[in-house]
Structure formats: structure tokens, C-alpha cells
Design an enzyme around this catalytic site. Sequence first.
Site, PDB file in Angstrom:
ATOM      1  N   HIS A   8       0.824  -1.214   0.000  1.00  0.00           N
ATOM      2  CA  HIS A   8       0.000   0.000   0.000  1.00  0.00           C
ATOM      3  C   HIS A   8       0.857   1.264   0.000  1.00  0.00           C
ATOM      4  CE1 HIS A   8       1.017   0.798   4.200  1.00  0.00           C
ATOM      5  NE2 HIS A   8       0.895  -0.511   4.394  1.00  0.00           N
ATOM      6  N   GLU A  81      -1.890  -7.333   6.996  1.00  0.00           N
ATOM      7  CA  GLU A  81      -0.567  -7.299   7.610  1.00  0.00           C
ATOM      8  C   GLU A  81      -0.518  -8.268   8.789  1.00  0.00           C
ATOM      9  OE1 GLU A  81       2.508  -7.220   7.715  1.00  0.00           O
ATOM     10  OE2 GLU A  81       2.887  -5.084   7.334  1.00  0.00           O
TER      11      GLU A  81
END
Length: 206
Positions: A8, A81
Amino acid sequence: MIYGMLRHGETQWNVDKRIQGQTEHPLSDLGRQQARAWGRALAGQGWRRILVSDLDRAVETAALINESLRLPVTPDPRLREQDWGQWVGRTVKELCEEIPDLVQEQEQHGWEFRPPGGESRTEVLARVLASLADHALNDGGSPCLVVAHKGALKCLAYHCLGWTFLPHEPDPLKPQRLHRFAWTSVNGEGRLAILNLNEHLEPARA
């Protein structure tokens, strides 16, 4: 099939070097600029879908990339994550100053590194591979862009390289790069292999 994988865009916690884990943080202004530039760079490369972590910073990155690509987007929480448990919000520098023995002990665990209250890298790898396997099975092998997180991408890279995740191994991933992986099925078993790490993302010239 081919997976093109991205981390990201930048968040303020990235700038501050704070561990984000699975907490929610928006992109910074620079992060939004990065994502739009990546979209322009990735246009015309044959992507058929965007597979994305369901955390806000990944979803926002995918949406900005998709301003150029106009593709179907599929969120998947398995691409999140690593869960960093009690260490979320801290910096590595702070942790090394305050609890150096515990940090060093965890680093020596390699793939079984697990922050207190969090998950191991082995667990991260298992869920990310499961996501890629399901998509490869259900989407007919079409090239797919994946927007995820550094921890998830490192687990895939270290897995394909056969590395141990011990401190002496250098980080194989450079920031703001595209990483291409190939998923193949051999005797009914899915396998992931690196095609190209650290591909530059430069917008195509008009």
C-alpha cells in the site's frame, strides 16, 4: 497465473516508523500521489482483477490505482498485515531500547517470530498463500494485481527464496516496487515462484 504484488501507499505511521499491524490508518497525501502514479504505470499491462487486503490503507491504495485500471476489486482479509499484538504503535527503536532481550529472542525465532499477543510469520504465510490459491482456482488464471502489506509480501518472498527470516538475511524488497510471482499447479499442489522482485513503477509516457 501471474500475480503482481504491491505494498500500500505511505501512511503517517510509516513516516513515523510505527508498527501498524492490523490497525487502521489512512494514506498520507504522498501515499495517495504514489497510488495514482502506480495506476498510470500499471495501465495496459493486461491485469484483469485487483485482489486487496481489507484494511483501509490497502483498500484506498487499490481504489486510487483503479482510477486508471477500472477493474473488478476483490477484498480478502487473509491478505492483511501481520498481527503485531502488543507492539502495535511502537517503533522498533523504542522496543530495542525498552525490551532488548525480548526483541532479540523473538528475532532468533525466524519464521516463528511472534510479537506478544500477535501472530507468527508462519501463520501469515499460510493465510496469504490460501488467498492466492483460492483466487488462482476460481478466476481462471487471469493476471491479478494484489495490494497488500510489507509483512505479507516479505513472507511470500522469503518463502520462495527458501530463507530463514533470521537477522543476517537482508530485506529482499525495495519500497515502491512491483513484485511479480507465478502460481502453478503441480500434481494438484499449488506452488508460488518469484518471477521478478523490485520492478520499477514508472508511468508510461504519452
